[in-house]
Design a protein around this motif. Sequence first.
Motif, PDB file in Angstrom:
ATOM      1  N   PHE A 258       0.784  -1.229   0.000  1.00  0.00           N
ATOM      2  CA  PHE A 258       0.000   0.000   0.000  1.00  0.00           C
ATOM      3  C   PHE A 258       0.817   1.282   0.000  1.00  0.00           C
ATOM      4  O   PHE A 258       0.254   2.370  -0.160  1.00  0.00           O
ATOM      5  CB  PHE A 258      -0.943   0.010   1.218  1.00  0.00           C
ATOM      6  CG  PHE A 258      -1.883  -1.159   1.268  1.00  0.00           C
ATOM      7  CD1 PHE A 258      -2.537  -1.594   0.126  1.00  0.00           C
ATOM      8  CD2 PHE A 258      -2.103  -1.836   2.459  1.00  0.00           C
ATOM      9  CE1 PHE A 258      -3.410  -2.678   0.175  1.00  0.00           C
ATOM     10  CE2 PHE A 258      -2.968  -2.911   2.518  1.00  0.00           C
ATOM     11  CZ  PHE A 258      -3.628  -3.338   1.371  1.00  0.00           C
ATOM     12  N   GLY A 259       2.127   1.193   0.201  1.00  0.00           N
ATOM     13  CA  GLY A 259       2.946   2.398   0.268  1.00  0.00           C
ATOM     14  C   GLY A 259       2.817   3.297  -0.941  1.00  0.00           C
ATOM     15  O   GLY A 259       2.580   4.515  -0.801  1.00  0.00           O
ATOM     16  N   PRO A 260       2.951   2.790  -2.179  1.00  0.00           N
ATOM     17  CA  PRO A 260       2.822   3.661  -3.354  1.00  0.00           C
ATOM     18  C   PRO A 260       1.444   4.314  -3.464  1.00  0.00           C
ATOM     19  O   PRO A 260       1.339   5.492  -3.842  1.00  0.00           O
ATOM     20  CB  PRO A 260       3.086   2.696  -4.519  1.00  0.00           C
ATOM     21  CG  PRO A 260       3.938   1.616  -3.929  1.00  0.00           C
ATOM     22  CD  PRO A 260       3.429   1.437  -2.533  1.00  0.00           C
ATOM     23  N   LEU A 261       0.383   3.563  -3.147  1.00  0.00           N
ATOM     24  CA  LEU A 261      -0.965   4.147  -3.178  1.00  0.00           C
ATOM     25  C   LEU A 261      -1.091   5.273  -2.165  1.00  0.00           C
ATOM     26  O   LEU A 261      -1.685   6.327  -2.442  1.00  0.00           O
ATOM     27  CB  LEU A 261      -2.007   3.061  -2.873  1.00  0.00           C
ATOM     28  CG  LEU A 261      -2.222   1.989  -3.931  1.00  0.00           C
ATOM     29  CD1 LEU A 261      -3.145   0.899  -3.380  1.00  0.00           C
ATOM     30  CD2 LEU A 261      -2.824   2.591  -5.190  1.00  0.00           C
ATOM     31  N   LEU A 262      -0.545   5.059  -0.961  1.00  0.00           N
ATOM     32  CA  LEU A 262      -0.607   6.064   0.094  1.00  0.00           C
ATOM     33  C   LEU A 262       0.139   7.331  -0.308  1.00  0.00           C
ATOM     34  O   LEU A 262      -0.376   8.450  -0.155  1.00  0.00           O
ATOM     35  CB  LEU A 262      -0.020   5.480   1.381  1.00  0.00           C
ATOM     36  CG  LEU A 262       0.108   6.428   2.573  1.00  0.00           C
ATOM     37  CD1 LEU A 262      -1.254   6.919   3.026  1.00  0.00           C
ATOM     38  CD2 LEU A 262       0.839   5.740   3.717  1.00  0.00           C
ATOM     39  N   GLU A 263       1.338   7.191  -0.801  1.00  0.00           N
ATOM     40  CA  GLU A 263       2.123   8.363  -1.195  1.00  0.00           C
ATOM     41  C   GLU A 263       1.443   9.130  -2.321  1.00  0.00           C
ATOM     42  O   GLU A 263       1.416  10.371  -2.309  1.00  0.00           O
ATOM     43  CB  GLU A 263       3.518   7.920  -1.627  1.00  0.00           C
ATOM     44  CG  GLU A 263       4.376   7.390  -0.484  1.00  0.00           C
ATOM     45  CD  GLU A 263       5.749   6.960  -0.968  1.00  0.00           C
ATOM     46  OE1 GLU A 263       6.328   7.662  -1.831  1.00  0.00           O
ATOM     47  OE2 GLU A 263       6.245   5.918  -0.502  1.00  0.00           O
ATOM     48  N   ASN A 264       0.867   8.416  -3.272  1.00  0.00           N
ATOM     49  CA  ASN A 264       0.177   9.093  -4.373  1.00  0.00           C
ATOM     50  C   ASN A 264      -1.041   9.857  -3.869  1.00  0.00           C
ATOM     51  O   ASN A 264      -1.306  10.988  -4.319  1.00  0.00           O
ATOM     52  CB  ASN A 264      -0.246   8.066  -5.423  1.00  0.00           C
ATOM     53  CG  ASN A 264      -0.893   8.727  -6.628  1.00  0.00           C
ATOM     54  OD1 ASN A 264      -0.277   9.521  -7.344  1.00  0.00           O
ATOM     55  ND2 ASN A 264      -2.158   8.417  -6.858  1.00  0.00           N
ATOM     56  N   ALA A 265      -1.775   9.273  -2.920  1.00  0.00           N
ATOM     57  CA  ALA A 265      -2.944   9.956  -2.361  1.00  0.00           C
ATOM     58  C   ALA A 265      -2.531  11.240  -1.646  1.00  0.00           C
ATOM     59  O   ALA A 265      -3.175  12.286  -1.801  1.00  0.00           O
ATOM     60  CB  ALA A 265      -3.677   9.024  -1.395  1.00  0.00           C
ATOM     61  N   ALA A 266      -1.446  11.172  -0.864  1.00  0.00           N
ATOM     62  CA  ALA A 266      -0.987  12.362  -0.136  1.00  0.00           C
ATOM     63  C   ALA A 266      -0.519  13.449  -1.102  1.00  0.00           C
ATOM     64  O   ALA A 266      -0.780  14.639  -0.879  1.00  0.00           O
ATOM     65  CB  ALA A 266       0.122  11.989   0.836  1.00  0.00           C
ATOM     66  N   ARG A 267       0.165  13.066  -2.166  1.00  0.00           N
ATOM     67  CA  ARG A 267       0.595  14.056  -3.163  1.00  0.00           C
ATOM     68  C   ARG A 267      -0.610  14.705  -3.839  1.00  0.00           C
ATOM     69  O   ARG A 267      -0.611  15.915  -4.120  1.00  0.00           O
ATOM     70  CB  ARG A 267       1.488  13.393  -4.207  1.00  0.00           C
ATOM     71  CG  ARG A 267       2.907  13.131  -3.758  1.00  0.00           C
ATOM     72  CD  ARG A 267       3.799  12.780  -4.943  1.00  0.00           C
ATOM     73  NE  ARG A 267       3.360  11.558  -5.613  1.00  0.00           N
ATOM     74  CZ  ARG A 267       3.812  10.342  -5.326  1.00  0.00           C
ATOM     75  NH1 ARG A 267       4.721  10.197  -4.353  1.00  0.00           N
ATOM     76  NH2 ARG A 267       3.377   9.295  -5.978  1.00  0.00           N
TER      77      ARG A 267
END
Length: 284
Positions: A258-267
Amino acid sequence: MNQFRDLTGLSSFDPNEADKFKDDPLFLRSVARTIAVLSAFQSARHPLSLTQLATASGLDRSATQRIVHSLLKLGMMTRDPEDRGYLPGLRILDMAHDFIRLNPMLQRANPVMLELRRRVRERVDLSLFDDIRVVYALRMPSKHEVFSATIVGHAVPTYCTAGGIAILSRLPDEQIADIVNRSDLTPFTPYTITDLDGVMEQVRATRQRGHSVLCRQLLPHEVAMGAPITDANGAPIGAIHIAGNLQEWTAESFSDSFGPLLENAARTVSERPQPSDGRNSPAL
């Protein structure tokens, strides 16, 4: 005696806060006293009596009585149905609703959070940075939850939470040290970080990875990740986090999944830098 903290929440109320504005001619101390009475509920576990409200707000009983009477008349406070004391009134919810629906960042975040929750199928939260604490503003629960993990407005420490560490990773080291030094470092579990070295270890790992990953900090079974939300200047203003259960995930598998999904959401939720007006741009 239990050596660990519970999840009641972290109050922002300082009885001496109004003293900082004593030289401001436009500052109304009567408003500050009213907010002090309302803020007394932040650390309460039950309805509060008039004496308890006076003690918690730092006001004398007479002033507290007049403020409580006015707040009752205006619907901002109510009597407990069993007549055990006073509680916040229904109109407080109107203000919370207005904050959430009118905040531009939360407006941007809502569809992003819904899509993230649909894809990860775990608890997804958005918290706002408030110095030594972070305050949950959006919450989308999963199948495993305690009551406190569903409440908007619940606050937890910055220094030992996934969202808080993600926020700290965007701050200078000296500011991080100041926040940690002013925090209550009483642990929530046997695994909670309790010193600056432990915080900095997590901050450095977050800076390198792009998101935080913490285990068993507030709850003994929880793994959580956080990614910072920033303003147009790159300063952290909040975080998005995902929480799961260590009976189903390892820290590594949770981060990888889930890390890439999380970072993309925050950006996506973060504010974009303001475009230059061109005066300092090199000539073409």
